[in-house]
Motif scaffolding. Sequence first.
Motif, PDB file in Angstrom:
ATOM      1  N   GLY A  79       0.815  -1.213   0.000  1.00 56.16           N
ATOM      2  CA  GLY A  79       0.000   0.000   0.000  1.00 56.16           C
ATOM      3  C   GLY A  79       0.848   1.262   0.000  1.00 56.16           C
ATOM      4  N   GLU A  80       2.116   1.132  -0.386  1.00 55.81           N
ATOM      5  CA  GLU A  80       3.059   2.254  -0.359  1.00 55.81           C
ATOM      6  C   GLU A  80       3.214   2.872  -1.742  1.00 55.81           C
ATOM      7  OE1 GLU A  80       4.472   3.586   2.257  1.00 55.81           O
ATOM      8  OE2 GLU A  80       3.907   2.063   3.724  1.00 55.81           O
ATOM      9  N   GLU A  81       3.340   4.199  -1.772  1.00 60.36           N
ATOM     10  CA  GLU A  81       3.636   4.917  -3.008  1.00 60.36           C
ATOM     11  C   GLU A  81       5.145   4.899  -3.220  1.00 60.36           C
ATOM     12  OE1 GLU A  81       1.395   6.156  -5.133  1.00 60.36           O
ATOM     13  OE2 GLU A  81      -0.224   5.479  -3.815  1.00 60.36           O
ATOM     14  N   PHE A  82       5.549   4.738  -4.461  1.00 57.26           N
ATOM     15  CA  PHE A  82       6.972   4.729  -4.785  1.00 57.26           C
ATOM     16  C   PHE A  82       7.148   5.297  -6.183  1.00 57.26           C
ATOM     17  CE2 PHE A  82      11.153   2.722  -5.669  1.00 57.26           C
ATOM     18  CZ  PHE A  82      11.802   3.056  -4.496  1.00 57.26           C
ATOM     19  N   ARG A  83       8.313   5.790  -6.462  1.00 58.32           N
ATOM     20  CA  ARG A  83       8.638   6.359  -7.772  1.00 58.32           C
ATOM     21  C   ARG A  83       8.458   5.304  -8.863  1.00 58.32           C
ATOM     22  NH1 ARG A  83      13.677   8.768  -6.987  1.00 58.32           N
ATOM     23  NH2 ARG A  83      13.493   8.327  -4.800  1.00 58.32           N
ATOM     24  N   GLN A  84       8.377   5.734 -10.117  1.00 57.73           N
ATOM     25  CA  GLN A  84       8.376   4.794 -11.238  1.00 57.73           C
ATOM     26  C   GLN A  84       9.724   4.084 -11.246  1.00 57.73           C
ATOM     27  OE1 GLN A  84       6.018   6.065 -14.903  1.00 57.73           O
ATOM     28  NE2 GLN A  84       6.948   7.991 -14.196  1.00 57.73           N
ATOM     29  N   TYR A  85       9.674   2.744 -11.250  1.00 60.18           N
ATOM     30  CA  TYR A  85      10.905   1.973 -11.104  1.00 60.18           C
ATOM     31  C   TYR A  85      10.671   0.583 -11.678  1.00 60.18           C
ATOM     32  CZ  TYR A  85      15.240   0.643  -8.629  1.00 60.18           C
ATOM     33  OH  TYR A  85      16.516   0.265  -8.301  1.00 60.18           O
ATOM     34  N   ARG A  86      11.438   0.231 -12.685  1.00 57.39           N
ATOM     35  CA  ARG A  86      11.305  -1.082 -13.317  1.00 57.39           C
ATOM     36  C   ARG A  86      12.644  -1.796 -13.297  1.00 57.39           C
ATOM     37  NH1 ARG A  86       7.187  -0.250 -17.391  1.00 57.39           N
ATOM     38  NH2 ARG A  86       7.621  -2.266 -18.362  1.00 57.39           N
ATOM     39  N   ILE A  87      12.606  -3.080 -13.058  1.00 61.53           N
ATOM     40  CA  ILE A  87      13.788  -3.931 -13.119  1.00 61.53           C
ATOM     41  C   ILE A  87      13.601  -4.874 -14.304  1.00 61.53           C
ATOM     42  CG2 ILE A  87      15.217  -5.664 -11.976  1.00 61.53           C
ATOM     43  CD1 ILE A  87      14.138  -4.600  -9.287  1.00 61.53           C
ATOM     44  N   LEU A  88      14.527  -4.804 -15.255  1.00 59.98           N
ATOM     45  CA  LEU A  88      14.498  -5.665 -16.427  1.00 59.98           C
ATOM     46  C   LEU A  88      15.591  -6.721 -16.274  1.00 59.98           C
ATOM     47  CD1 LEU A  88      14.287  -2.812 -19.104  1.00 59.98           C
ATOM     48  CD2 LEU A  88      12.390  -3.990 -17.962  1.00 59.98           C
ATOM     49  N   GLY A  89      15.199  -7.964 -16.185  1.00 58.13           N
ATOM     50  CA  GLY A  89      16.155  -9.065 -16.068  1.00 58.13           C
ATOM     51  C   GLY A  89      16.606  -9.496 -17.454  1.00 58.13           C
ATOM     52  N   ALA A  90      17.788  -9.046 -17.874  1.00 56.47           N
ATOM     53  CA  ALA A  90      18.269  -9.261 -19.236  1.00 56.47           C
ATOM     54  C   ALA A  90      19.210 -10.464 -19.311  1.00 56.47           C
ATOM     55  CB  ALA A  90      18.996  -8.009 -19.732  1.00 56.47           C
ATOM     56  N   CYS A  91      19.036 -11.241 -20.385  1.00 53.43           N
ATOM     57  CA  CYS A  91      19.891 -12.415 -20.580  1.00 53.43           C
ATOM     58  C   CYS A  91      20.252 -12.548 -22.051  1.00 53.43           C
ATOM     59  CB  CYS A  91      19.163 -13.672 -20.119  1.00 53.43           C
ATOM     60  SG  CYS A  91      20.128 -15.185 -20.340  1.00 53.43           S
ATOM     61  N   ASN A  92      21.523 -12.749 -22.305  1.00 53.60           N
ATOM     62  CA  ASN A  92      22.018 -13.072 -23.634  1.00 53.60           C
ATOM     63  C   ASN A  92      22.353 -14.561 -23.584  1.00 53.60           C
ATOM     64  OD1 ASN A  92      24.264 -13.635 -25.574  1.00 53.60           O
ATOM     65  ND2 ASN A  92      23.840 -11.517 -26.164  1.00 53.60           N
ATOM     66  N   PRO A  93      21.512 -15.429 -24.166  1.00 47.80           N
ATOM     67  CA  PRO A  93      21.700 -16.872 -24.003  1.00 47.80           C
ATOM     68  C   PRO A  93      23.085 -17.408 -24.350  1.00 47.80           C
ATOM     69  CG  PRO A  93      19.526 -16.438 -24.869  1.00 47.80           C
ATOM     70  CD  PRO A  93      20.269 -15.118 -24.893  1.00 47.80           C
ATOM     71  N   PRO A  94      23.697 -17.016 -25.482  1.00 56.46           N
ATOM     72  CA  PRO A  94      25.034 -17.564 -25.757  1.00 56.46           C
ATOM     73  C   PRO A  94      26.072 -17.169 -24.700  1.00 56.46           C
ATOM     74  CG  PRO A  94      24.094 -16.627 -27.761  1.00 56.46           C
ATOM     75  CD  PRO A  94      23.203 -16.225 -26.621  1.00 56.46           C
ATOM     76  N   LEU A  95      26.008 -15.920 -24.251  1.00 55.40           N
ATOM     77  CA  LEU A  95      26.969 -15.486 -23.233  1.00 55.40           C
ATOM     78  C   LEU A  95      26.666 -16.123 -21.883  1.00 55.40           C
ATOM     79  CD1 LEU A  95      27.342 -11.741 -24.256  1.00 55.40           C
ATOM     80  CD2 LEU A  95      28.991 -13.590 -24.603  1.00 55.40           C
ATOM     81  N   ALA A  96      25.392 -16.296 -21.566  1.00 55.43           N
ATOM     82  CA  ALA A  96      25.024 -16.978 -20.319  1.00 55.43           C
ATOM     83  C   ALA A  96      25.518 -18.423 -20.343  1.00 55.43           C
ATOM     84  CB  ALA A  96      23.511 -16.926 -20.119  1.00 55.43           C
TER      85      ALA A  96
END
Length: 138
Positions: free
Chosen positions: A46-63
């Motif tokens: 129920g808390e207000e917070f700034r706009q904030y997104r976490i993008l979990g990025a993966c490059n399959p060959p490098l992973a």
Amino acid sequence: MKYTIQTKIDGEFDDIVDATNAALKNEGFGVLCDIDIQATLKEKLGEEFRQYRILGACNPPLAYEGLSAETELGALLPCNVIVYETDDGVIVVSAVDPEQLVGIADNDALDSIATEVSERFDRVLAAVTDEFEPVSEA
């Protein structure tokens, strides 16, 4: 210790998230998860917070290459890219610094992979900055 690389830009938040996703895709990264922190904190606390997104990025060959060299590397994946709005309304796009991240593994076999991911993240940030108005440090 500095553990991210970032750019600060002016623009609409959602447009910048979309541009970040597109730039990641152009560099061979898929976004495995997109966590909307603002919505999650509102729903769960129920808390207000700034706009904030976490993008979990993966490059399959490098992973794959990294996991083949260091099985425990999975604890550090995917590489996170965050997009958030500051109190001043500036949008920050920030990526984990892969060289710092894999440095804790103390495995020389990961150095070239970390360098490759760093170069790709640098290009992602440059692409997003080029599409919008960069904010200079005062």
